[in-house]
Design a protein around this motif. Structure first.
Motif, PDB file in Angstrom:
ATOM      1  N   MET A   1       0.854  -1.203   0.000  1.00  9.43           N
ATOM      2  CA  MET A   1       0.000   0.000   0.000  1.00  9.43           C
ATOM      3  C   MET A   1       0.887   1.249   0.000  1.00  9.43           C
ATOM      4  O   MET A   1       1.687   1.448   0.900  1.00  9.43           O
ATOM      5  CB  MET A   1      -0.886  -0.046   1.254  1.00  9.43           C
ATOM      6  CG  MET A   1      -1.550   1.276   1.651  1.00  9.43           C
ATOM      7  SD  MET A   1      -2.814   1.751   0.484  1.00  9.43           S
ATOM      8  CE  MET A   1      -3.269   3.351   1.078  1.00  9.43           C
ATOM      9  N   SER A   2       0.748   2.089  -1.050  1.00  9.91           N
ATOM     10  CA  SER A   2       1.540   3.321  -1.129  1.00  9.91           C
ATOM     11  C   SER A   2       0.978   4.366  -0.178  1.00  9.91           C
ATOM     12  O   SER A   2      -0.196   4.707  -0.263  1.00  9.91           O
ATOM     13  CB  SER A   2       1.512   3.881  -2.556  1.00  9.91           C
ATOM     14  OG  SER A   2       2.394   3.170  -3.373  1.00  9.91           O
ATOM     15  N   ASN A  27       5.999   3.277   0.308  1.00  9.91           N
ATOM     16  CA  ASN A  27       5.008   2.390   0.920  1.00  9.91           C
ATOM     17  C   ASN A  27       4.895   2.656   2.416  1.00  9.91           C
ATOM     18  O   ASN A  27       5.804   3.220   3.036  1.00  9.91           O
ATOM     19  CB  ASN A  27       5.391   0.924   0.693  1.00  9.91           C
ATOM     20  CG  ASN A  27       5.215   0.516  -0.762  1.00  9.91           C
ATOM     21  OD1 ASN A  27       4.360   1.041  -1.465  1.00  9.91           O
ATOM     22  ND2 ASN A  27       6.051  -0.400  -1.220  1.00  9.91           N
ATOM     23  N   LYS A  28       3.781   2.216   2.988  1.00 14.38           N
ATOM     24  CA  LYS A  28       3.577   2.365   4.432  1.00 14.38           C
ATOM     25  C   LYS A  28       4.717   1.658   5.167  1.00 14.38           C
ATOM     26  O   LYS A  28       5.073   0.525   4.850  1.00 14.38           O
ATOM     27  CB  LYS A  28       2.235   1.731   4.809  1.00 14.38           C
ATOM     28  CG  LYS A  28       1.764   2.076   6.203  1.00 14.38           C
ATOM     29  CD  LYS A  28       0.338   1.569   6.419  1.00 14.38           C
ATOM     30  CE  LYS A  28      -0.260   2.064   7.714  1.00 14.38           C
ATOM     31  NZ  LYS A  28       0.529   1.873   8.891  1.00 14.38           N
ATOM     32  N   ASN A  63      -1.818   8.958   1.272  1.00 18.97           N
ATOM     33  CA  ASN A  63      -2.803   8.214   2.060  1.00 18.97           C
ATOM     34  C   ASN A  63      -4.185   8.223   1.402  1.00 18.97           C
ATOM     35  O   ASN A  63      -5.211   8.413   2.060  1.00 18.97           O
ATOM     36  CB  ASN A  63      -2.888   8.790   3.479  1.00 18.97           C
ATOM     37  CG  ASN A  63      -3.475   7.793   4.459  1.00 18.97           C
ATOM     38  OD1 ASN A  63      -3.310   6.587   4.316  1.00 18.97           O
ATOM     39  ND2 ASN A  63      -4.178   8.285   5.460  1.00 18.97           N
TER      40      ASN A  63
END
Length: 244
Positions: A1-2, A27-28, A63
Protein backbone atom coordinates in the motif's frame (compact mmCIF):
# COMPACT_ATOMS: atom_id res chain seq x y z
CA UNK A 1 0.00 0.00 0.00
CA UNK A 2 1.54 3.32 -1.13
CA UNK A 3 1.45 6.00 1.55
CA UNK A 4 2.86 8.50 -0.95
CA UNK A 5 2.42 8.08 -4.72
CA UNK A 6 4.13 10.57 -7.05
CA UNK A 7 3.22 10.15 -10.71
CA UNK A 8 4.67 12.08 -13.67
CA UNK A 9 5.12 15.24 -11.61
CA UNK A 10 6.53 18.34 -13.29
CA UNK A 11 6.94 21.83 -11.88
CA UNK A 12 8.14 25.17 -13.20
CA UNK A 13 9.27 28.42 -11.60
CA UNK A 14 8.36 30.79 -14.41
CA UNK A 15 10.12 29.35 -17.46
CA UNK A 16 12.60 27.28 -15.43
CA UNK A 17 11.58 23.64 -15.08
CA UNK A 18 12.60 22.47 -11.62
CA UNK A 19 10.96 18.98 -11.74
CA UNK A 20 10.55 16.82 -14.83
CA UNK A 21 8.33 13.71 -15.00
CA UNK A 22 9.11 12.53 -11.46
CA UNK A 23 7.50 9.20 -10.58
CA UNK A 24 8.07 7.24 -7.38
CA UNK A 25 6.23 5.96 -4.31
CA UNK A 26 6.77 5.38 -0.61
CA UNK A 27 5.01 2.39 0.92
CA UNK A 28 3.58 2.36 4.43
CA UNK A 29 6.43 1.77 6.90
CA UNK A 30 9.11 2.38 4.27
CA UNK A 31 12.09 4.73 4.65
CA UNK A 32 13.14 6.40 1.40
CA UNK A 33 16.18 8.68 1.19
CA UNK A 34 16.29 11.31 -1.57
CA UNK A 35 19.80 12.45 -2.47
CA UNK A 36 21.62 14.25 -5.24
CA UNK A 37 23.68 17.39 -5.92
CA UNK A 38 22.53 20.85 -4.84
CA UNK A 39 19.85 22.26 -7.11
CA UNK A 40 18.69 18.83 -8.28
CA UNK A 41 15.08 19.36 -7.13
CA UNK A 42 15.16 17.19 -3.98
CA UNK A 43 13.75 19.76 -1.57
CA UNK A 44 11.20 20.97 -4.12
CA UNK A 45 9.94 17.40 -4.61
CA UNK A 46 9.51 16.77 -0.90
CA UNK A 47 7.79 20.14 -0.40
CA UNK A 48 5.34 19.21 -3.16
CA UNK A 49 4.33 16.10 -1.17
CA UNK A 50 2.46 18.17 1.40
CA UNK A 51 1.50 20.92 -1.07
CA UNK A 52 3.90 23.55 0.29
CA UNK A 53 4.77 23.86 -3.41
CA UNK A 54 2.15 23.51 -6.14
CA UNK A 55 2.72 21.20 -9.10
CA UNK A 56 1.76 22.03 -12.68
CA UNK A 57 1.62 18.51 -14.07
CA UNK A 58 1.09 15.00 -12.75
CA UNK A 59 -0.46 13.74 -9.51
CA UNK A 60 0.57 13.24 -5.91
CA UNK A 61 -1.59 11.04 -3.68
CA UNK A 62 -0.95 10.87 0.08
CA UNK A 63 -2.80 8.21 2.06
CA UNK A 64 -5.45 7.99 -0.66
CA UNK A 65 -5.95 11.77 -0.96
CA UNK A 66 -4.99 13.49 -4.22
CA UNK A 67 -3.33 16.86 -3.63
CA UNK A 68 -4.66 18.28 -6.90
CA UNK A 69 -8.27 17.29 -6.14
CA UNK A 70 -10.18 20.49 -5.23
CA UNK A 71 -12.16 18.48 -2.65
CA UNK A 72 -8.99 17.59 -0.69
CA UNK A 73 -8.62 19.65 2.47
CA UNK A 74 -4.93 20.52 2.21
CA UNK A 75 -4.57 21.96 5.71
CA UNK A 76 -6.13 18.85 7.19
CA UNK A 77 -3.80 16.66 5.12
CA UNK A 78 -0.76 18.74 6.15
CA UNK A 79 -1.71 18.30 9.80
CA UNK A 80 -1.19 14.53 9.35
CA UNK A 81 2.06 14.78 7.39
CA UNK A 82 4.94 15.65 9.72
CA UNK A 83 7.46 18.02 8.16
CA UNK A 84 10.91 18.78 9.57
CA UNK A 85 12.76 21.64 7.89
CA UNK A 86 16.42 22.53 7.54
CA UNK A 87 16.15 25.57 9.84
CA UNK A 88 13.95 24.18 12.64
CA UNK A 89 11.13 26.76 12.12
CA UNK A 90 10.37 27.00 15.84
CA UNK A 91 8.59 30.09 17.22
CA UNK A 92 11.38 31.98 19.04
CA UNK A 93 8.99 33.91 21.32
CA UNK A 94 7.36 30.73 22.65
CA UNK A 95 8.65 28.18 25.15
CA UNK A 96 9.44 24.67 23.96
CA UNK A 97 6.17 23.43 25.50
CA UNK A 98 4.14 26.12 23.71
CA UNK A 99 5.87 25.26 20.42
CA UNK A 100 4.83 21.64 20.95
CA UNK A 101 1.20 22.40 21.80
CA UNK A 102 0.07 25.28 19.56
CA UNK A 103 -0.48 23.11 16.47
CA UNK A 104 -2.27 20.41 18.44
CA UNK A 105 -4.66 22.97 19.96
CA UNK A 106 -5.26 25.16 16.89
CA UNK A 107 -5.23 22.51 14.15
CA UNK A 108 -6.27 19.25 15.83
CA UNK A 109 -8.58 20.91 18.36
CA UNK A 110 -7.00 19.10 21.30
CA UNK A 111 -7.74 20.36 24.82
CA UNK A 112 -4.67 22.21 26.19
CA UNK A 113 -3.99 19.70 28.98
CA UNK A 114 -4.03 16.80 26.50
CA UNK A 115 -1.81 18.76 24.11
CA UNK A 116 0.72 19.45 26.87
CA UNK A 117 0.75 15.78 27.95
CA UNK A 118 1.27 14.63 24.34
CA UNK A 119 3.95 17.28 23.71
CA UNK A 120 5.92 16.38 26.83
CA UNK A 121 5.71 12.69 25.95
CA UNK A 122 7.22 13.39 22.52
CA UNK A 123 9.82 15.70 24.09
CA UNK A 124 10.85 12.85 26.35
CA UNK A 125 11.04 10.59 23.33
CA UNK A 126 13.69 12.82 21.76
CA UNK A 127 15.55 13.07 25.09
CA UNK A 128 14.73 16.69 25.93
CA UNK A 129 12.07 16.65 28.63
CA UNK A 130 14.29 18.78 30.90
CA UNK A 131 14.20 21.60 28.32
CA UNK A 132 10.38 21.99 28.33
CA UNK A 133 10.34 25.45 29.92
CA UNK A 134 13.17 26.95 27.87
CA UNK A 135 12.95 29.10 24.77
CA UNK A 136 14.44 27.92 21.45
CA UNK A 137 17.25 30.50 21.65
CA UNK A 138 18.58 28.80 24.80
CA UNK A 139 18.98 25.47 22.98
CA UNK A 140 21.72 24.20 20.66
CA UNK A 141 20.90 23.65 17.00
CA UNK A 142 20.70 19.90 17.51
CA UNK A 143 18.32 20.34 20.43
CA UNK A 144 16.14 22.73 18.41
CA UNK A 145 15.90 20.22 15.58
CA UNK A 146 14.94 17.47 18.03
CA UNK A 147 12.21 19.76 19.41
CA UNK A 148 11.02 20.28 15.81
CA UNK A 149 10.83 16.48 15.37
CA UNK A 150 8.93 16.17 18.67
CA UNK A 151 6.51 18.88 17.51
CA UNK A 152 5.83 16.99 14.28
CA UNK A 153 5.33 13.72 16.18
CA UNK A 154 2.90 15.35 18.62
CA UNK A 155 0.51 15.82 15.68
CA UNK A 156 0.19 12.00 15.26
CA UNK A 157 1.53 11.99 11.69
CA UNK A 158 0.81 9.19 9.23
CA UNK A 159 4.23 9.86 7.65
CA UNK A 160 7.23 12.14 8.16
CA UNK A 161 9.04 14.31 5.62
CA UNK A 162 12.57 15.53 6.40
CA UNK A 163 14.11 18.29 4.28
CA UNK A 164 17.88 18.21 4.94
CA UNK A 165 17.31 18.16 8.71
CA UNK A 166 21.02 18.11 9.61
CA UNK A 167 22.52 20.47 7.02
CA UNK A 168 22.29 23.58 9.25
CA UNK A 169 23.89 21.83 12.24
CA UNK A 170 27.44 21.82 13.56
CA UNK A 171 29.03 18.43 12.79
CA UNK A 172 29.00 17.27 16.42
CA UNK A 173 25.23 17.84 16.63
CA UNK A 174 24.33 15.83 13.55
CA UNK A 175 24.31 12.43 15.25
CA UNK A 176 21.88 13.41 18.00
CA UNK A 177 19.29 14.25 15.31
CA UNK A 178 20.11 11.22 13.16
CA UNK A 179 19.78 8.94 16.21
CA UNK A 180 16.18 10.11 16.69
CA UNK A 181 15.48 9.54 12.97
CA UNK A 182 17.01 6.04 13.12
CA UNK A 183 14.79 5.21 16.08
CA UNK A 184 11.69 6.42 14.22
CA UNK A 185 12.65 4.33 11.21
CA UNK A 186 13.13 1.17 13.27
CA UNK A 187 9.70 1.73 14.86
CA UNK A 188 8.09 1.60 11.41
CA UNK A 189 7.38 5.29 10.71
CA UNK A 190 6.88 5.99 7.00
CA UNK A 191 9.64 8.46 6.11
CA UNK A 192 10.84 10.40 3.09
CA UNK A 193 14.17 12.11 3.84
CA UNK A 194 16.17 14.55 1.74
CA UNK A 195 19.69 14.21 3.12
CA UNK A 196 23.39 13.99 2.29
CA UNK A 197 23.95 11.68 5.27
CA UNK A 198 24.88 8.52 3.41
CA UNK A 199 25.66 6.68 6.64
CA UNK A 200 22.03 7.20 7.69
CA UNK A 201 20.86 6.03 4.25
CA UNK A 202 22.97 2.87 4.50
CA UNK A 203 21.70 2.17 7.99
CA UNK A 204 17.95 2.59 7.66
CA UNK A 205 16.82 3.36 4.11
CA UNK A 206 14.79 0.77 2.26
CA UNK A 207 15.27 2.63 -1.01
CA UNK A 208 17.40 5.48 -2.29
CA UNK A 209 16.21 7.98 -4.90
CA UNK A 210 18.94 9.89 -6.71
CA UNK A 211 17.98 13.14 -8.45
CA UNK A 212 19.84 15.36 -10.88
CA UNK A 213 18.60 18.42 -12.77
CA UNK A 214 15.00 17.91 -11.66
CA UNK A 215 14.77 14.27 -12.70
CA UNK A 216 14.77 11.02 -10.77
CA UNK A 217 17.81 9.26 -12.23
CA UNK A 218 17.88 6.25 -9.88
CA UNK A 219 15.21 4.69 -7.67
CA UNK A 220 16.73 1.55 -6.24
CA UNK A 221 16.95 -0.67 -3.20
CA UNK A 222 19.66 0.58 -0.84
CA UNK A 223 21.91 -2.43 -1.53
CA UNK A 224 21.75 -1.87 -5.29
CA UNK A 225 22.34 1.86 -5.03
CA UNK A 226 25.41 1.55 -2.81
CA UNK A 227 26.57 -1.56 -4.68
CA UNK A 228 26.72 -0.34 -8.25
CA UNK A 229 24.43 2.51 -9.27
CA UNK A 230 23.23 2.13 -12.84
CA UNK A 231 23.88 5.74 -13.86
CA UNK A 232 27.32 7.29 -14.27
CA UNK A 233 25.98 10.46 -12.62
CA UNK A 234 25.08 8.60 -9.41
CA UNK A 235 28.43 6.78 -9.44
CA UNK A 236 30.25 10.13 -9.69
CA UNK A 237 28.13 11.61 -6.87
CA UNK A 238 28.84 8.66 -4.59
CA UNK A 239 32.55 8.63 -5.39
CA UNK A 240 32.75 12.25 -4.19
CA UNK A 241 30.48 12.02 -1.17
CA UNK A 242 31.75 8.70 0.21
CA UNK A 243 35.40 9.83 0.22
CA UNK A 244 34.70 12.15 3.17
Amino acid sequence: MSMIAIDQVSKWYGTFQVLTDCTTHVNKGEVVVVCGPSGSGKSTLIRCVNALEAIQQGTIVVNGMALTDPKTNLSRLRSHVGMVFQNFELFPHMSVTDNLTIGQIKVLGRPPDEAVARGLKMLERVGLKAQAGKYPGALSGGQQQRVAIARALAMDPICMLFDEPTSALDPEMVNEVLDVMVELATEGMTMMCVTHEMGFARKVADRVIFMDQGRIIEDAAKEDFFGTPRSERAQLFLSKILKH
